[in-house]
Design an enzyme around this catalytic site. Structure first.
Site, PDB file in Angstrom:
ATOM      1  CD  GLN A  22      -2.762   0.865   2.664  1.00  0.00           C
ATOM      2  OE1 GLN A  22      -3.149  -0.230   3.047  1.00  0.00           O
ATOM      3  NE2 GLN A  22      -3.022   1.970   3.320  1.00  0.00           N
ATOM      4  CE1 TYR A  51       1.752   8.195   5.295  1.00  0.00           C
ATOM      5  CE2 TYR A  51       1.664   5.865   5.877  1.00  0.00           C
ATOM      6  CZ  TYR A  51       1.097   7.132   5.866  1.00  0.00           C
ATOM      7  OH  TYR A  51      -0.138   7.328   6.441  1.00  0.00           O
ATOM      8  NE  ARG A  55      -0.722  14.607   8.858  1.00  0.00           N
ATOM      9  CZ  ARG A  55      -2.039  14.741   8.679  1.00  0.00           C
ATOM     10  NH1 ARG A  55      -2.869  13.848   9.200  1.00  0.00           N
ATOM     11  NH2 ARG A  55      -2.525  15.742   7.982  1.00  0.00           N
ATOM     12  CE  LYS A 102       3.676   2.952   9.754  1.00  0.00           C
ATOM     13  NZ  LYS A 102       3.167   3.784  10.839  1.00  0.00           N
ATOM     14  CG  HIS A 132       0.119   7.150  14.125  1.00  0.00           C
ATOM     15  ND1 HIS A 132      -0.345   7.887  13.078  1.00  0.00           N
ATOM     16  CD2 HIS A 132      -0.351   7.761  15.253  1.00  0.00           C
ATOM     17  CE1 HIS A 132      -1.061   8.902  13.527  1.00  0.00           C
ATOM     18  NE2 HIS A 132      -1.073   8.861  14.839  1.00  0.00           N
ATOM     19  CG  ASP A 177      -4.271   3.196  13.484  1.00  0.00           C
ATOM     20  OD1 ASP A 177      -3.041   3.313  13.332  1.00  0.00           O
ATOM     21  OD2 ASP A 177      -5.057   4.161  13.433  1.00  0.00           O
TER      22      ASP A 177
HETATM   23  C1  TDO Z   1      -3.203   5.419   7.445  1.00  0.00           C
HETATM   24  C2  TDO Z   1      -4.613   5.127   6.889  1.00  0.00           C
HETATM   25  C3  TDO Z   1      -5.703   5.853   7.327  1.00  0.00           C
HETATM   26  N1  TDO Z   1      -6.935   5.586   6.854  1.00  0.00           N
HETATM   27  C4  TDO Z   1      -8.083   6.387   7.329  1.00  0.00           C
HETATM   28  C5  TDO Z   1      -8.383   6.282   8.813  1.00  0.00           C
HETATM   29  C6  TDO Z   1      -8.917   7.663   9.153  1.00  0.00           C
HETATM   30  O1  TDO Z   1     -10.309   7.722   8.879  1.00  0.00           O
HETATM   31  C7  TDO Z   1      -8.205   8.579   8.185  1.00  0.00           C
HETATM   32  C8  TDO Z   1      -7.020   9.303   8.792  1.00  0.00           C
HETATM   33  O2  TDO Z   1      -6.204   8.353   9.411  1.00  0.00           O
HETATM   34  P1  TDO Z   1      -5.154   8.758  10.527  1.00  0.00           P
HETATM   35  O3  TDO Z   1      -5.743   9.739  11.458  1.00  0.00           O
HETATM   36  O4  TDO Z   1      -4.603   7.489  11.091  1.00  0.00           O
HETATM   37  O5  TDO Z   1      -4.066   9.528   9.637  1.00  0.00           O
HETATM   38  P2  TDO Z   1      -2.590   9.920  10.005  1.00  0.00           P
HETATM   39  O6  TDO Z   1      -2.566  10.601  11.312  1.00  0.00           O
HETATM   40  O7  TDO Z   1      -2.001  10.622   8.856  1.00  0.00           O
HETATM   41  O8  TDO Z   1      -1.910   8.482  10.189  1.00  0.00           O
HETATM   42  C9  TDO Z   1      -0.634   8.205   9.694  1.00  0.00           C
HETATM   43  O9  TDO Z   1       0.331   8.838  10.521  1.00  0.00           O
HETATM   44  C10 TDO Z   1       1.678   8.549  10.213  1.00  0.00           C
HETATM   45  C11 TDO Z   1       2.549   9.242  11.238  1.00  0.00           C
HETATM   46  C12 TDO Z   1       1.952   7.108  10.081  1.00  0.00           C
HETATM   47  O10 TDO Z   1       2.969   6.571  10.529  1.00  0.00           O
HETATM   48  C13 TDO Z   1       0.957   6.349   9.282  1.00  0.00           C
HETATM   49  O11 TDO Z   1       1.187   4.946   9.369  1.00  0.00           O
HETATM   50  C14 TDO Z   1      -0.444   6.689   9.697  1.00  0.00           C
HETATM   51  O12 TDO Z   1      -0.686   6.155  10.994  1.00  0.00           O
HETATM   52  O13 TDO Z   1      -7.765   7.761   7.081  1.00  0.00           O
HETATM   53  C15 TDO Z   1      -7.167   4.603   5.913  1.00  0.00           C
HETATM   54  O14 TDO Z   1      -8.305   4.374   5.462  1.00  0.00           O
HETATM   55  N2  TDO Z   1      -6.089   3.883   5.456  1.00  0.00           N
HETATM   56  C16 TDO Z   1      -4.823   4.119   5.899  1.00  0.00           C
HETATM   57  O15 TDO Z   1      -3.853   3.437   5.453  1.00  0.00           O
END
Ligand code: TDO
Length: 149
Positions: A8, A94, A21, A34, A24, A105
């Site tokens: 992905q 990423y 951010r 990642k 995670h 998560d």
């Molecule tokens: C990461 C991700 C999020 N989502 C959805 C979940 C949520 O509704 C929305 C936003 O997700 P998040 O709030 O988790 O987004 P974000 O805070 O940008 O999360 C990311 O942060 C960085 C630091 C990382 O390391 C990533 O792996 C991921 O955790 O998108 C997906 O559908 N697929 C994905 O792969």
């Protein structure tokens, strides 16, 4: 390093400088490696070792990634990941080695004093997502990852 397969690729836009951010990670069986790069703007990118038994457990490493430099950081499975945007309108891309799983998560508090990440001065806690305002401290996390000594 053993060969990895990316399943992905994600991209996120942060409009404000100082957006944080993280931190995670996903637990098994969806733990992710990642490969992180900045395609617009610049970030301070951080990894924290969550692997119990690791000599660097609880320690962090960070690097500045910029679109101009085209540099990347590899975050192995077993590490929490986060970043702070250094300029407005920053785009981070990423690749990950496991699919997103809402159930797996998980997070670690960006400002856990036991980890003590030296975030850049521009870091702005008011730009945290709702979930990142309430992430647990390292000491309160169960052991999700272990390595043999
Ligand atoms: C990461 C991700 C999020 N989502 C959805 C979940 C949520 O509704 C929305 C936003 O997700 P998040 O709030 O988790 O987004 P974000 O805070 O940008 O999360 C990311 O942060 C960085 C630091 C990382 O390391 C990533 O792996 C991921 O955790 O998108 C997906 O559908 N697929 C994905 O792969």
């Amino acid at each position: 390093m053993a060969p990895v397969e990316f399943v992905q690729e994600n991209q996120s836009l942060s409009m404000a400088q100082g957006t944080i951010r993280g931190l995670h990670f996903q637990s098994e069986p969806f733990a992710q490696g990642k490969l992180v790069r900045c395609v617009e703007g610049a970030i301070f990118d951080v990894a924290v070792d969550l692997r119990h038994g690791s000599p660097t457990y609880g320690q962090w490493a960070g690097a500045t990634l910029t679109a101009q430099d085209c540099n990347q950081l590899w975050i192995p499975s077993g590490f929490a990941h986060g970043f702070c945007t250094l300029v407005p309108q920053t785009v981070v891309a990423y690749k990950v080695t496991a699919y997103y799983s809402r159930e797996n998560d998980l997070g670690l508090a960006w400002d856990d004093p036991d980890v003590n990440v030296a975030w850049p001065d521009v870091a702005d806690p008011t730009k945290l997502s709702a979930k990142d305002q309430v992430q647990p401290r390292l000491a309160d996390l169960p052991s999700y990852f272990e390595v043999a000594n």
